[in-house]
Scaffold this motif. Structure first.
Motif, PDB file in Angstrom:
ATOM      1  N   TRP A  73      -8.365  -4.627   8.514  1.00  0.00           N
ATOM      2  CA  TRP A  73      -7.103  -3.990   8.181  1.00  0.00           C
ATOM      3  C   TRP A  73      -7.337  -2.688   7.414  1.00  0.00           C
ATOM      4  CZ3 TRP A  73      -2.401  -3.295   9.404  1.00  0.00           C
ATOM      5  CH2 TRP A  73      -1.430  -2.887   8.488  1.00  0.00           C
ATOM      6  N   GLU A 114       8.125  -7.618  15.028  1.00  0.00           N
ATOM      7  CA  GLU A 114       6.851  -7.424  14.351  1.00  0.00           C
ATOM      8  C   GLU A 114       6.556  -5.960  14.057  1.00  0.00           C
ATOM      9  OE1 GLU A 114       3.597  -9.576  16.207  1.00  0.00           O
ATOM     10  OE2 GLU A 114       5.039 -10.854  17.246  1.00  0.00           O
ATOM     11  N   THR A 169       7.733  -4.683  10.571  1.00  0.00           N
ATOM     12  CA  THR A 169       6.944  -5.367   9.535  1.00  0.00           C
ATOM     13  C   THR A 169       5.569  -4.731   9.406  1.00  0.00           C
ATOM     14  OG1 THR A 169       8.109  -7.437   9.979  1.00  0.00           O
ATOM     15  CG2 THR A 169       6.004  -7.581   8.810  1.00  0.00           C
ATOM     16  N   LEU A 170       4.947  -4.476  10.556  1.00  0.00           N
ATOM     17  CA  LEU A 170       3.612  -3.865  10.549  1.00  0.00           C
ATOM     18  C   LEU A 170       3.657  -2.462   9.938  1.00  0.00           C
ATOM     19  CD1 LEU A 170       0.590  -3.839  11.558  1.00  0.00           C
ATOM     20  CD2 LEU A 170       1.478  -2.734  13.623  1.00  0.00           C
ATOM     21  N   ALA A 183       5.871  -1.080   7.967  1.00  0.00           N
ATOM     22  CA  ALA A 183       6.219  -1.090   6.537  1.00  0.00           C
ATOM     23  C   ALA A 183       5.024  -1.510   5.692  1.00  0.00           C
ATOM     24  CB  ALA A 183       7.394  -2.042   6.305  1.00  0.00           C
ATOM     25  N   ARG A 184       4.306  -2.525   6.154  1.00  0.00           N
ATOM     26  CA  ARG A 184       3.120  -2.969   5.410  1.00  0.00           C
ATOM     27  C   ARG A 184       2.083  -1.857   5.341  1.00  0.00           C
ATOM     28  NH1 ARG A 184      -1.502  -7.315   7.347  1.00  0.00           N
ATOM     29  NH2 ARG A 184      -2.788  -7.129   5.454  1.00  0.00           N
ATOM     30  N   ALA A 185       1.887  -1.166   6.450  1.00  0.00           N
ATOM     31  CA  ALA A 185       0.890  -0.096   6.475  1.00  0.00           C
ATOM     32  C   ALA A 185       1.255   1.013   5.501  1.00  0.00           C
ATOM     33  CB  ALA A 185       0.768   0.456   7.896  1.00  0.00           C
ATOM     34  N   GLN A 224       3.077   0.852   2.887  1.00  0.00           N
ATOM     35  CA  GLN A 224       3.009   0.372   1.503  1.00  0.00           C
ATOM     36  C   GLN A 224       1.575   0.314   1.003  1.00  0.00           C
ATOM     37  OE1 GLN A 224       4.806  -3.450   1.007  1.00  0.00           O
ATOM     38  NE2 GLN A 224       4.499  -3.518  -1.200  1.00  0.00           N
ATOM     39  N   GLU A 225       0.619  -0.010   1.870  1.00  0.00           N
ATOM     40  CA  GLU A 225      -0.743  -0.266   1.424  1.00  0.00           C
ATOM     41  C   GLU A 225      -1.691   0.907   1.641  1.00  0.00           C
ATOM     42  OE1 GLU A 225      -2.213  -3.944   2.974  1.00  0.00           O
ATOM     43  OE2 GLU A 225      -0.343  -5.020   2.582  1.00  0.00           O
TER      44      GLU A 225
END
Length: 901
Positions: free
Chosen positions: A402, A427, A430-431, A433-435, A437-438
């Motif tokens: 990741w 999905e 979600t993917l 947004a996670r990317a 954020q991180e």
């Protein structure tokens, strides 16, 4: 890019035994649909068939490997093999395969067969190692292939096991030529010829026969005996005894002792390293093994009999015998475990240098080299994506940590598009947004805009219009012209949003812009999508002829760019069916709907919901209620299988409610009304349709006041938004409401307006579907003789359609009507004294509706002679002599009962 060796006939080896008895049998292969050669490994299947194929001009060869379980890859190679066989005669099929423009392998093969039938010469296709296929979709497609392949074609399959192709049926029909391991086993004479060509010192016939018997004629075992005799001090007798009774599953120990341990260290290293390649040429060998003269080394191994096979006539490509190759790869895992990643890395680099990123990815993953895998994906993933190598991309993306994806956000975008392409909309956000954020660093503006374009597509798919519009606008404000794919996506979403808002003129202009952008960038599926949207808009505006012409442009685009098997083709066929239905061209409409279902045959059954609703709609327009009911059962099962777009739900509900209206099923309508949510507005033609369904159900239940409120609001919105087709539909439903609530003058006024508007829309079936109530009103209008000439012609046309399909289904000559008729004070005495049977009343009603004798027989499902008897009897009871007299008599009875005929 295709690997040439997979499409090359194996070259004939020196000292190969010519097996005349089997070649003679294969010489009759052209008389069969399928020639099937089956045996365990090492019986000489490939060698035999390559001998037979050597002199054939029109023959294609396809050597399978495990990667061919992907249907798209299988199809591309198979059609490329047939292109070789037919000297590029199947160009359309090849282009469809390369661009993945088909719904299923079966639909692609249908196009292929059209071209092969035009070839008009015998053609052969050899598929080697079919046992490697485990994908049931491919088995199913190949069963279709065998059932429908042209008469001039023979399929030749080589397999270690009996393939799942329904061959029992071919065997019974004598369309199968079979060669089994028993027939492939060497005879004594062939064994003697084999040893004479391989041993420096000839052996006696009795000895070679004994060796042959010891190993049951297994060609690989005979080859191992000869190899051991040349390379070791063991006698052929010792090798034969060791091999006696052995099978392919227990060869490892023998191959270690008799082959690997009897070659020098350099050769051993060469064998183990090169075996990691599924196929090899000089450049690959040099890079993977470090040998300077790879071609010479391969040719030397071939001369030594070390189970190396040429894969093409030029001698550039080789592969190991499957048994020996598998053995070597297993040994390599054990003996060269430390070096293995470096060897795979070298293989990946060499494949990349030759332009095969897909092959390189496999080796990069085997090497565990995430940096190499990352770089291959960054540079070549969209090429693989556009070639539908989706499973390979999914696997390779999952192989990356990741953290690596976060460092290269374009790979996150790739993973998100993979999800989108598989309809995993939930999905995607979600993917992303996670990317975001991180990530350690913020996205650059262009990449963020590409994220937004994708999010906009997901939002409009989910019916989130405002969010889709916001994201599309954000994307277009930033995206450079070079990001043409994302710009087209965002522009198309803008057009869809305007469509959903009911701003049809603006939506039409945006969709035309999206079409031009897509054409400029050769993105044909988006050009087609834009044309379909334009047609829907024109239909909603009431410009049906313009919608027809736009559809014609779409069909030309499909033909020119071989898009026949894209799901979008079904969409175009579906809206063409809707237009044909509106014009009462019912047979053509149903044909288009069924063609659309054929396009989607390879997808989930739920995808056929829209076309199935159209088939039902055609049955309802014809008055075929039993046929409609059988299809409705399937439609209702599909409706319960998942969430649907509002347009899909509206169209499915429409045919259900009309069916309940025709059958008087008030309970079903009441239950549906109780469970159906009310749309928040009626600001587009999707929502107008569902509100009409609600109003129709309320009219059926006698709830006229709430239905009238709905229809008046629908008309206001339709006029404001210029939804002329919806306005026409609303008027017809309002007419039914007025008629049934005994407001006859209002009903007549609205019907006249609807007829006038139909001069623009061309509507026919929308009137016909209302049946006898509509027929009575049209007769009254025609008798008044006040309609303009063009409206009068349309009314007469509609009346003819109702007479043909509907009148006997409704008010007259059913049991209730006949009971009321017999109790009427003015009923003719002849009918009282000589009453008709119920079947004779039915026949009279059908005669009045314009049915011929044959049509009446078909409608009542009885013999034509029986109908003649019924007609003779009812003529006698009514005191008439001719059909026209019977029609006049029926008309008089209906007038007496208050029907304005």
């Amino acid at each position: 890019m295709l690997i040439p060796s997979k499409l090359s006939r194996p070259a004939r080896l020196e000292n190969t035994v010519v097996r005349d008895r089997l070649l003679e049998k294969l010489s009759t292969a052209g008389n069969y649909r399928l020639a099937l050669v089956t045996s365990p490994a090492g019986y000489g299947k490939t060698t035999l068939v390559s001998q037979w194929a050597a002199e054939k001009d029109h023959l294609g060869w396809y050597s399978l490997d495990e990667g061919d379980n992907q249907p798209e890859r299988f199809a591309t190679y198979l059609i490329s093999a047939l292109q070789q066989a037919t000297h590029n005669h199947c160009a359309s099929s090849e282009l469809m395969a390369q661009k993945r423009q088909y719904a299923s392998l079966s639909s692609l093969f249908s196009q292929l067969f059209i071209e092969l039938e035009q070839w008009q010469k015998p053609v052969y296709l050899v598929i080697d190692d079919y046992h490697l296929i485990a994908n049931p979709l491919i088995h199913e497609a190949m069963r279709f292939f065998l059932r429908h392949q042209p008469e001039n074609m023979t399929l030749v399959i080589l397999s270690r096991n009996l393939p799942q192709l329904g061959i029992a049926n071919l065997r019974v029909r004598e369309q199968l030529l079979e060669i089994s391991s028993q027939q492939l086993a060497f005879t004594h004479q062939e064994a003697k010829q084999f040893f004479d060509g391989r041993l420096d010192t000839p052996i006696e016939q009795t000895e070679s026969s004994q060796f042959c018997d010891d190993v049951a004629g297994w060609a690989t075992a005979l080859q191992l005996i000869a190899l051991a005799a040349r390379q070791s001090s063991n006698s052929p007798y010792q090798s034969a005894r060791r091999l006696s009774g052995i099978n392919a599953g227990h060869l490892n120990d023998y191959l270690v002792d008799e082959v690997l341990d009897n070659v020098d260290s350099n050769t051993r290293q060469f064998l183990l390293k090169s075996a990691l390649l599924s196929s090899m040429n000089d450049a690959l060998i040099v890079r993977v093994t470090g040998e300077e003269n790879g071609q010479m080394r391969l040719e030397e191994l071939e001369r030594q009999g070390l189970f190396l096979q040429r894969m093409d006539g030029s001698g550039e490509w080789f592969r190991y015998h499957p048994l020996f190759g598998n053995f070597l790869r297993q040994r390599c895992q054990w003996e060269l475990a430390i070096e293995l990643p470096a060897i795979h890395r070298a293989a990946a680099e060499s494949w990349m240098a030759q332009g095969f990123p897909g092959e390189a990815i496999h080796h990069a993953m085997a090497a565990g080299d995430t940096a190499m895998l990352r770089d291959i994906l960054l540079h070549h993933s969209w090429l693989l994506f556009n070639n539908s190598e989706l499973p390979l991309l999914e696997e390779s993306i999952k192989a990356l940590p990741w953290e690596t994806l976060l460092e290269r956000p374009k790979l996150v975008l790739l993973q998100a598009w993979l999800m989108q392409s598989q309809h995993r909309y939930g999905e995607v956000n979600t993917l992303l947004a996670r990317a975001e954020q991180e990530m350690n660093a913020p996205l650059d503006d262009t990449l963020r805009a590409e994220f937004n374009a994708l999010r906009a597509q997901v939002a409009i798919n989910n019916g989130e219009q405002e969010e889709a519009e916001r994201l599309a606008n954000l994307a277009l404000d930033v995206l450079p012209l070079s990001s043409f794919h994302s710009r087209i996506v965002a522009t198309s979403v803008q057009g869809e949003v305007l469509h959903c808002k009911g701003e049809l003129t603006a939506s039409l202009a945006v969709m035309q812009q999206a079409e031009q952008m897509a054409r400029h960038s050769d993105i044909w599926h988006y050009a087609l999508w834009s044309l379909i949207q334009q047609s829907e808009i024109l239909f909603a505006q009431g410009f049906l002829q313009a919608a027809w012409e736009t559809q014609e442009t779409g069909f030309r685009l499909i033909h020119e760019h071989h898009l026949e098997q894209l799901p979008l083709h079904e969409f175009l066929l579906r809206i063409r069916a809707q237009l044909l239905w509106a014009w009462s061209r019912l047979d053509e409409a149903e044909c288009c709907a069924r063609q659309g279902m054929d396009v989607l045959a390879g997808f989930q059954p739920q995808q056929q919901l829209q076309c199935l609703a159209l088939v039902i709609q055609c049955s309802l327009a014809r008055g075929q209620l039993d046929n409609a009911r059988s299809h409705l059962n399937r439609l209702e099962n599909l409706l319960g299988s998942g969430p649907w777009h509002s347009d899909w739900v509206s169209n499915a509900n429409k045919v259900r409610v009309i069916y309940w209206q025709m059958t008087g099923d008030k309970n079903a309508a009441a239950n549906w009304l109780r469970l159906t949510p009310r749309p928040a507005s009626a600001d587009n033609h999707f929502l107008q349709g569902q509100w009409r369904n609600i109003a129709r159900a309320q009219i059926l239940l006698g709830d006229y006041q709430p239905a009238e409120i709905i229809l008046e609001e629908l008309n206001e919105n339709a006029q404001r938004l210029q939804l002329r087709s919806d306005l026409n539909r609303n008027m017809l439903l309002l007419n039914q409401l007025y008629w049934q609530s005994d407001r006859k003058s209002d009903a007549q006024r609205v019907l006249i307006d609807a007829l006038e508007l139909a001069n623009r829309t061309g509507f026919i079936s929308h009137f016909v579907i209302e049946g006898e109530a509509m027929a009575q009103q049209l007769r009254q209008l025609l008798q008044l003789n006040t309609l303009p000439e063009i409206d009068q012609h349309r009314a007469q046309r509609i009346l003819r359609e109702i007479n043909q399909h509907h009148r006997h289904k409704f008010a007259h000559f059913d049991e209730g009507f006949v009971a009321r008729l017999l109790n009427h004070p003015h009923v003719p005495e002849l009918i009282r004294t000589s009453p008709l049977t119920q079947r004779e009343w039915q026949v009279l009603g059908l005669i009045y509706s314009g049915y011929s004798n044959d049509q009446i027989a078909g409608e009542l499902d009885v013999a034509a002679t029986t109908i003649k008897t019924h007609i003779r009897n009812l003529y006698q009871k009514l005191g008439v002599a001719h059909r026209q007299d019977a029609v006049q008599h029926a008309q008089n009875l209906l007038k007496m009962m208050g029907y304005g005929v």
